[in-house]
Every structure is written in C-alpha cells, then in structure tokens.
Design a protein around this motif. Structure first.
Motif, PDB file in Angstrom:
ATOM      1  N   THR A  25       0.828  -1.206   0.000  1.00  0.00           N
ATOM      2  CA  THR A  25       0.000   0.000   0.000  1.00  0.00           C
ATOM      3  C   THR A  25       0.863   1.257   0.000  1.00  0.00           C
ATOM      4  O   THR A  25       0.637   2.171  -0.790  1.00  0.00           O
ATOM      5  N   ILE A  26       1.854   1.302   0.887  1.00  0.00           N
ATOM      6  CA  ILE A  26       2.728   2.473   0.942  1.00  0.00           C
ATOM      7  C   ILE A  26       3.461   2.648  -0.381  1.00  0.00           C
ATOM      8  O   ILE A  26       3.536   3.746  -0.922  1.00  0.00           O
ATOM      9  N   GLU A  27       3.941   1.520  -0.922  1.00  0.00           N
ATOM     10  CA  GLU A  27       4.664   1.596  -2.188  1.00  0.00           C
ATOM     11  C   GLU A  27       3.742   2.131  -3.281  1.00  0.00           C
ATOM     12  O   GLU A  27       4.102   3.036  -4.030  1.00  0.00           O
ATOM     13  N   HIS A  28       2.539   1.556  -3.337  1.00  0.00           N
ATOM     14  CA  HIS A  28       1.558   2.002  -4.338  1.00  0.00           C
ATOM     15  C   HIS A  28       1.215   3.477  -4.154  1.00  0.00           C
ATOM     16  O   HIS A  28       1.221   4.266  -5.093  1.00  0.00           O
ATOM     17  N   ASP A  29       0.931   3.842  -2.888  1.00  0.00           N
ATOM     18  CA  ASP A  29       0.581   5.234  -2.594  1.00  0.00           C
ATOM     19  C   ASP A  29       1.719   6.185  -2.920  1.00  0.00           C
ATOM     20  O   ASP A  29       1.501   7.288  -3.403  1.00  0.00           O
ATOM     21  N   LEU A  30       2.958   5.759  -2.636  1.00  0.00           N
ATOM     22  CA  LEU A  30       4.111   6.621  -2.883  1.00  0.00           C
ATOM     23  C   LEU A  30       4.304   6.868  -4.376  1.00  0.00           C
ATOM     24  O   LEU A  30       4.577   7.984  -4.801  1.00  0.00           O
ATOM     25  N   ARG A  31       4.151   5.807  -5.158  1.00  0.00           N
ATOM     26  CA  ARG A  31       4.273   5.970  -6.617  1.00  0.00           C
ATOM     27  C   ARG A  31       3.227   6.957  -7.126  1.00  0.00           C
ATOM     28  O   ARG A  31       3.513   7.831  -7.938  1.00  0.00           O
ATOM     29  N   GLU A  32       2.007   6.777  -6.610  1.00  0.00           N
ATOM     30  CA  GLU A  32       0.924   7.667  -6.991  1.00  0.00           C
ATOM     31  C   GLU A  32       1.237   9.100  -6.534  1.00  0.00           C
ATOM     32  O   GLU A  32       1.035  10.060  -7.264  1.00  0.00           O
ATOM     33  N   ALA A  33       1.760   9.192  -5.298  1.00  0.00           N
ATOM     34  CA  ALA A  33       2.081  10.504  -4.725  1.00  0.00           C
ATOM     35  C   ALA A  33       3.079  11.259  -5.597  1.00  0.00           C
ATOM     36  O   ALA A  33       2.973  12.461  -5.803  1.00  0.00           O
ATOM     37  N   LEU A  34       4.052  10.510  -6.127  1.00  0.00           N
ATOM     38  CA  LEU A  34       5.063  11.132  -6.986  1.00  0.00           C
ATOM     39  C   LEU A  34       4.447  11.624  -8.281  1.00  0.00           C
ATOM     40  O   LEU A  34       4.755  12.711  -8.763  1.00  0.00           O
ATOM     41  N   GLN A  35       3.551  10.800  -8.828  1.00  0.00           N
ATOM     42  CA  GLN A  35       2.917  11.192 -10.095  1.00  0.00           C
ATOM     43  C   GLN A  35       1.942  12.345  -9.917  1.00  0.00           C
ATOM     44  O   GLN A  35       1.840  13.216 -10.763  1.00  0.00           O
ATOM     45  N   ASP A  74       9.837  11.313   8.263  1.00  0.00           N
ATOM     46  CA  ASP A  74      10.316  10.111   8.960  1.00  0.00           C
ATOM     47  C   ASP A  74       9.318   8.952   8.841  1.00  0.00           C
ATOM     48  O   ASP A  74       9.645   7.814   9.157  1.00  0.00           O
ATOM     49  N   GLN A  75       8.097   9.239   8.347  1.00  0.00           N
ATOM     50  CA  GLN A  75       7.108   8.170   8.125  1.00  0.00           C
ATOM     51  C   GLN A  75       7.300   7.452   6.786  1.00  0.00           C
ATOM     52  O   GLN A  75       6.720   6.393   6.581  1.00  0.00           O
ATOM     53  N   PHE A  76       8.050   8.066   5.849  1.00  0.00           N
ATOM     54  CA  PHE A  76       8.107   7.427   4.528  1.00  0.00           C
ATOM     55  C   PHE A  76       9.484   7.429   3.853  1.00  0.00           C
ATOM     56  O   PHE A  76       9.676   6.719   2.873  1.00  0.00           O
ATOM     57  N   ILE A  77      10.446   8.196   4.389  1.00  0.00           N
ATOM     58  CA  ILE A  77      11.764   8.251   3.735  1.00  0.00           C
ATOM     59  C   ILE A  77      12.431   6.872   3.746  1.00  0.00           C
ATOM     60  O   ILE A  77      12.963   6.416   2.732  1.00  0.00           O
ATOM     61  N   GLU A  78      12.360   6.193   4.917  1.00  0.00           N
ATOM     62  CA  GLU A  78      12.999   4.880   5.005  1.00  0.00           C
ATOM     63  C   GLU A  78      12.379   3.867   4.042  1.00  0.00           C
ATOM     64  O   GLU A  78      13.095   3.097   3.412  1.00  0.00           O
ATOM     65  N   GLU A  81      13.504   4.587   0.624  1.00  0.00           N
ATOM     66  CA  GLU A  81      14.873   4.101   0.409  1.00  0.00           C
ATOM     67  C   GLU A  81      14.862   2.593   0.140  1.00  0.00           C
ATOM     68  O   GLU A  81      15.522   2.109  -0.768  1.00  0.00           O
ATOM     69  N   LYS A  82      14.064   1.874   0.931  1.00  0.00           N
ATOM     70  CA  LYS A  82      14.010   0.408   0.789  1.00  0.00           C
ATOM     71  C   LYS A  82      13.473  -0.022  -0.563  1.00  0.00           C
ATOM     72  O   LYS A  82      13.944  -0.985  -1.144  1.00  0.00           O
ATOM     73  N   ILE A  83      12.464   0.672  -1.067  1.00  0.00           N
ATOM     74  CA  ILE A  83      11.842   0.237  -2.320  1.00  0.00           C
ATOM     75  C   ILE A  83      12.401   0.972  -3.535  1.00  0.00           C
ATOM     76  O   ILE A  83      11.862   0.855  -4.639  1.00  0.00           O
ATOM     77  N   GLY A  84      13.477   1.723  -3.316  1.00  0.00           N
ATOM     78  CA  GLY A  84      14.175   2.303  -4.465  1.00  0.00           C
ATOM     79  C   GLY A  84      13.497   3.503  -5.099  1.00  0.00           C
ATOM     80  O   GLY A  84      13.657   3.756  -6.287  1.00  0.00           O
ATOM     81  N   LEU A  85      12.746   4.268  -4.292  1.00  0.00           N
ATOM     82  CA  LEU A  85      12.076   5.456  -4.839  1.00  0.00           C
ATOM     83  C   LEU A  85      12.665   6.759  -4.320  1.00  0.00           C
ATOM     84  O   LEU A  85      12.253   7.843  -4.735  1.00  0.00           O
ATOM     85  N   ILE A  86      13.634   6.661  -3.391  1.00  0.00           N
ATOM     86  CA  ILE A  86      14.082   7.877  -2.710  1.00  0.00           C
ATOM     87  C   ILE A  86      14.673   8.904  -3.668  1.00  0.00           C
ATOM     88  O   ILE A  86      14.489  10.114  -3.500  1.00  0.00           O
ATOM     89  N   HIS A  87      15.367   8.424  -4.710  1.00  0.00           N
ATOM     90  CA  HIS A  87      15.978   9.401  -5.628  1.00  0.00           C
ATOM     91  C   HIS A  87      14.908  10.243  -6.327  1.00  0.00           C
ATOM     92  O   HIS A  87      15.136  11.415  -6.601  1.00  0.00           O
ATOM     93  N   LEU A  88      13.740   9.644  -6.578  1.00  0.00           N
ATOM     94  CA  LEU A  88      12.671  10.419  -7.232  1.00  0.00           C
ATOM     95  C   LEU A  88      12.197  11.544  -6.311  1.00  0.00           C
ATOM     96  O   LEU A  88      11.908  12.652  -6.753  1.00  0.00           O
ATOM     97  N   ILE A  89      12.128  11.240  -5.004  1.00  0.00           N
ATOM     98  CA  ILE A  89      11.751  12.265  -4.025  1.00  0.00           C
ATOM     99  C   ILE A  89      12.830  13.343  -3.959  1.00  0.00           C
ATOM    100  O   ILE A  89      12.549  14.541  -4.023  1.00  0.00           O
ATOM    101  N   ASP A  90      14.082  12.921  -3.847  1.00  0.00           N
ATOM    102  CA  ASP A  90      15.182  13.895  -3.745  1.00  0.00           C
ATOM    103  C   ASP A  90      15.238  14.791  -4.986  1.00  0.00           C
ATOM    104  O   ASP A  90      15.434  16.005  -4.873  1.00  0.00           O
ATOM    105  N   TYR A  91      15.064  14.200  -6.166  1.00  0.00           N
ATOM    106  CA  TYR A  91      15.134  14.995  -7.400  1.00  0.00           C
ATOM    107  C   TYR A  91      13.942  15.944  -7.513  1.00  0.00           C
ATOM    108  O   TYR A  91      14.073  17.061  -8.009  1.00  0.00           O
ATOM    109  N   LEU A  92      12.786  15.478  -7.025  1.00  0.00           N
ATOM    110  CA  LEU A  92      11.597  16.338  -7.047  1.00  0.00           C
ATOM    111  C   LEU A  92      11.803  17.565  -6.149  1.00  0.00           C
ATOM    112  O   LEU A  92      11.504  18.699  -6.533  1.00  0.00           O
ATOM    113  N   SER A 119      19.712  11.690   0.038  1.00  0.00           N
ATOM    114  CA  SER A 119      19.906  10.390   0.692  1.00  0.00           C
ATOM    115  C   SER A 119      21.203   9.744   0.207  1.00  0.00           C
ATOM    116  O   SER A 119      21.603   9.931  -0.949  1.00  0.00           O
ATOM    117  N   PRO A 120      21.857   8.951   1.065  1.00  0.00           N
ATOM    118  CA  PRO A 120      23.047   8.202   0.615  1.00  0.00           C
ATOM    119  C   PRO A 120      22.760   7.379  -0.640  1.00  0.00           C
ATOM    120  O   PRO A 120      23.629   7.231  -1.494  1.00  0.00           O
TER     121      PRO A 120
END
Ligand code: C2E
Ligand code: CA
Ligand code: CA
Ligand code: CA
Length: 279
Positions: A25-35, A74-78, A81-92, A119-120
C-alpha cells in the motif's frame, strides 16, 4: 496437533500478509504521490546568529496524502529508500528548490543558498551528478545558490567516489553540508580529505548541552573545530533564546530551528520572510 498446526500457520500467514499488504500500500501510494504531486517541499529558514538575518532555507519534504493528511518524512523516507524510490523524491525536492530559488531571486529575497537533503542512496547513484547538472542548466540557476546536505554515512562507503562527486559539485559552485554532524561514525578524515563547506550540528547536542556537561564540551569543540577549518557551522533545532545566545557565544555562525520558524509552505515563507517588492 493437526488443528494447532493449522491455526499457527493461519496466524503466521495473517500477520505476514498484513505487513506485506502495508508495504504494498505504501509503495503504491508513494508511486501515486510522486505522479500526482502529493509530495511537496516545505522550507525552513536559517539565520545568521550575529545579525539575525535570514540567509538560507532548507527544503524538507512533506506528503500531502489525500486520506491521511500531512505526513512527516520520517514516516516514509525509510520505506522510499528500501523500495528504491528515494531518488525520485530527492530529485523532485531539488527541482522544486531550484524553481523556487529563481522566484525568490526575482522577488529580491536575498539568499545565499537553498539547502536540499540527498539520501546516501541518491548520492551513490550513477545519475546523481548528471541530474544536478541537468536541473541547474534547465532552470538556469547557478550552482552557488544550491547546498547539498548529506550525512557522514553517505561518505564512508566509497571515499574515492565521494571525493570525485564532491569535487565536481564544487566545480559547479554547489556547497556541501554534513548533516547530523556528531551522530554518525565520524572518522573525521573526510574533513581533511573532502571539500566540505558546512557542518550542521545535530539537534541532540542543542537539546542536551544544558543538562549534560560532556555534551556541552563536545558541542563547543565541534564549533571550534568547524571554525578552525573555515567551515560554516549551523546549529539545528534552536528553540529558545537561551540556546541562541549560548550558541552565538560558543562561536556558531548560523542557526535553524523553531525559535525562528518551523518548516513552512512557500506561501507562508513569502508572507512572513520575503520583503514586499518595491514597486
Ligand atoms: P534533517 O535533515 O536533520 O532535518 C531537520 C529536522 O529537524 C526536520 O524534520 C525539521 O523540521 C526538524 N527541526 C528543525 N528545527 C527544529 C526545532 O527547533 N525543534 C524540533 N523539534 N524539530 C526541528 P523533518 O522535516 O520532519 O525531517 C526529518 C528528516 O527527514 C530530515 O532530517 C531528513 O533526514 C529527512 N528528509 C526531509 N526531507 C528530505 C528529502 O527531501 N530527502 C531526503 N533524502 N530526506 C529528507
Ligand atoms: Ca538536513
Ligand atoms: Ca540534521
Ligand atoms: Ca536527521
């Protein structure tokens, strides 16, 4: 025994499926959130302790979730990072900061720079440097308007690579801040080897120095170390005037914290801190 075995299995499989479900759910929501641009940058002022002038802002991401409201990083950065989306957040956030920097410059808001957290995982991506170059070019912002905040952790893994990336950022005029300084495994050798501009002392030191003598000694010595190396030293999490006065006395140049302002959306930064444009 058969019955028990089945129950146990069912219990186990239920809790397993719940955690998998949550993550999906978080992964799905995060992808949607980015779009759907639900992730937005808030900005928190940094001020010169001597003059009280605001000279920089740090961009801090927030998730404006359609059902759950405003979610702190702190609710979603980790997870990101785990699911490989952090760079999209950082670039945004990086892109938003550069666009915003242009607008602030046009409004006559004099900032030395806007600081962006990297992020590292992002720092170690092959496309990191080229993305920074591409975004600076696309938005016609000069590198010296940008500060990159990384943790000590990001620098430890591959110091040859880090040295090269940091050297290239420096060539662009981008400044480098070490975030959460004093909490990581500081070998400190990177202070000698790498071109660091800014030390951001972790908030825990500012929280605790008044109650803990050892923390105070370390805090004062970190500030002296930074100053002796010619670095800008930023104290994070200043909440009281007493802390502001003490840190000024200890030789710290720059402050950040609720005493001045919480991280705020652009409209509120504009309303509270951007001088009205002379017409
Ligand atoms: P950080 O980079 O160490 O950011 C400072 C945190 O301290 C922020 O929390 C800020 O709101 C909080 N803070 C500042 N002054 C005060 C104060 O006076 N009192 C208190 N209690 N807190 C204060 P925030 O915004 O929740 O961010 C948490 C962390 O999430 C950040 O810590 C950073 O590690 C990460 N983060 C935020 N935005 C991004 C991003 O765009 N990319 C990445 N990779 N990480 C981010
Ligand atoms: Ca930071
Ligand atoms: Ca920090
Ligand atoms: Ca932190």
């Amino acid at each position: 025994a058969k019955e028990m075995g089945r129950n146990r299995f069912e219990l186990h499989s239920q809790s397993l499926s719940t955690s998998v479900q949550q993550r999906i759910t978080i992964e799905h929501d995060l992808r949607e959130a980015l779009q759907e641009r639900q992730l937005i940058a808030y900005y928190q002022p940094q001020w010169e302790l001597q003059t009280k002038e605001i000279t920089a802002l740090e961009a801090l991401v927030r998730w404006q979730h359609p059902e759950h409201g405003l979610i702190a990083p702190d609710q979603f950065i980790e997870v990101a990072e785990k699911i490989g989306l952090i760079h999209l957040i950082d670039y945004l956030v990086l892109e938003d900061s550069l666009k915003q920097t242009l607008r602030w410059h046009a409004q006559g808001f004099k900032l030395k720079q806007v600081a962006v957290n990297i992020s590292p995982y992002t720092f170690h991506r092959q496309d990191f440097l080229s993305t920074v170059v591409e975004l600076l070019t696309r938005h016609q912002v000069s590198g010296d308007s940008l500060e990159i905040e990384i943790t000590e952790h990001a620098l430890l893994e591959d110091s040859d690579y880090s040295r090269e990336v940091l050297a290239n950022l420096k060539k662009l005029g981008v400044t480098i801040a070490i975030d959460d300084f004093g909490t990581g495994f500081s070998s400190m050798s990177y202070l000698r080897d790498l071109q660091i501009d800014t030390l951001k002392i972790d908030k825990s030191f500012i929280d605790q120095y008044q109650d803990n003598a050892a923390t105070g000694i370390i805090l004062r010595n970190i500030i002296q170390l930074g100053r002796s190396l010619g670095l800008n030293v930023v104290a994070e999490g200043i909440e009281t005037e007493r802390q502001e006065q003490d840190l000024t006395r200890f030789g710290c140049q720059t402050g950040q914290g609720y005493l001045c302002a919480k991280p705020l959306p652009v409209e509120q930064i504009n309303a509270q801190f951007v001088p009205a444009k002379a017409s």
